[in-house]
Design a protein around this motif. Sequence first.
Motif, mmCIF file in Angstrom:
data_model
loop_
_atom_site.group_PDB
_atom_site.id
_atom_site.type_symbol
_atom_site.label_atom_id
_atom_site.label_comp_id
_atom_site.label_asym_id
_atom_site.label_seq_id
_atom_site.Cartn_x
_atom_site.Cartn_y
_atom_site.Cartn_z
ATOM 1 N N LEU A 22 76.271 -66.807 -45.538
ATOM 2 C CA LEU A 22 77.066 -65.808 -44.824
ATOM 3 C C LEU A 22 76.140 -64.836 -44.119
ATOM 4 N N GLY A 24 75.546 -61.993 -40.591
ATOM 5 C CA GLY A 24 76.204 -61.120 -39.632
ATOM 6 C C GLY A 24 76.567 -61.860 -38.364
ATOM 7 N N ILE A 27 79.880 -63.712 -38.918
ATOM 8 C CA ILE A 27 80.997 -62.764 -38.902
ATOM 9 C C ILE A 27 81.302 -62.335 -37.472
ATOM 10 N N GLY A 31 84.667 -63.008 -35.233
ATOM 11 C CA GLY A 31 85.293 -61.828 -34.652
ATOM 12 C C GLY A 31 85.480 -61.968 -33.147
ATOM 13 N N ALA A 58 77.058 -64.389 -50.292
ATOM 14 C CA ALA A 58 76.560 -63.214 -49.577
ATOM 15 C C ALA A 58 75.602 -62.418 -50.449
ATOM 16 N N VAL A 63 78.967 -57.093 -47.376
ATOM 17 C CA VAL A 63 79.044 -58.202 -46.428
ATOM 18 C C VAL A 63 80.289 -59.040 -46.695
ATOM 19 N N LYS A 66 83.356 -57.446 -45.116
ATOM 20 C CA LYS A 66 83.442 -57.701 -43.669
ATOM 21 C C LYS A 66 83.895 -59.131 -43.399
ATOM 22 N N TRP A 67 83.397 -60.063 -44.197
ATOM 23 C CA TRP A 67 83.765 -61.473 -44.039
ATOM 24 C C TRP A 67 85.257 -61.671 -44.287
ATOM 25 N N GLU A 68 85.761 -61.101 -45.348
ATOM 26 C CA GLU A 68 87.180 -61.250 -45.638
ATOM 27 C C GLU A 68 88.041 -60.570 -44.579
ATOM 28 N N VAL A 70 87.371 -60.403 -41.354
ATOM 29 C CA VAL A 70 87.454 -61.243 -40.160
ATOM 30 C C VAL A 70 88.274 -62.507 -40.447
ATOM 31 N N LEU A 71 88.224 -63.014 -41.681
ATOM 32 C CA LEU A 71 89.076 -64.151 -42.026
ATOM 33 C C LEU A 71 90.554 -63.760 -42.029
ATOM 34 N N VAL A 92 80.900 -70.370 -47.473
ATOM 35 C CA VAL A 92 81.602 -69.913 -46.270
ATOM 36 C C VAL A 92 82.437 -71.019 -45.650
#
Length: 219
Positions: A22, A24, A27, A31, A58, A63, A66-68, A70-71, A92
């Motif tokens: 994972l 940036g 992500i 996004g 991650a 982090v 942020k990942w969740e 965008v998902l 991921v």
Amino acid sequence: MTEETVGAVEVLEVDIDAAAGLTGELIAAIGEVCDRAEDGRGAVVVLRIEGAAGHVLAPDTGVLTKWEGVLRRLERLPALSVAAMRGPCGGVALDAAMAADYRVAHPEVGLVLSTGSGEVWPGMALYRMSRLSQRAPVRRAALLGMPVGADDALAAGLVDELSQEPAVGVARLVEHLAGGWGADLAIRRDLLRSTAEFEGALGGHLAACDRLLRRAASA
């Protein structure tokens, strides 16, 4: 991110390599796809997923948050999302695949929840898998870390189609749909997944039906 047009459909593609973990960059890429899909109409988001097993998601929970985020955007898009899956799908790769609307997987794919330490990763992919299916392979994956093979994943509804060439299966699906899923895709998703009270779901349903009737009347 790459893009192309199939008929009247704008196809937005993003590559996900689970072996890279994972980042940036990943992500940001998803996004960006969400930005484009939210701006346009008739789009399909294609996730080209190369899986990997035993990879920690991650470096920290910031982090992951942020990942969740965008998902969750991906799950709420006014656009269909389709995953083309290869490899032992963990980390991921599994997270992104379970967030998609439709999943085409190679017959040798496996869904893997365990990390490099041998423990079961308590990630949100588990939540999404449980929403899709409560069958025995899902329970074994969650509690014992046992991979879910392709046939079991198909039978449990965790993948929708098996194909020797997942990308070809996705392309065929996109061409067949030609934007026919309608403008209220997000509302229909919510009706399928909603845990809200009946009255709350009813409000969104009635608003969507009213929009459809207005479109039909003006056509």
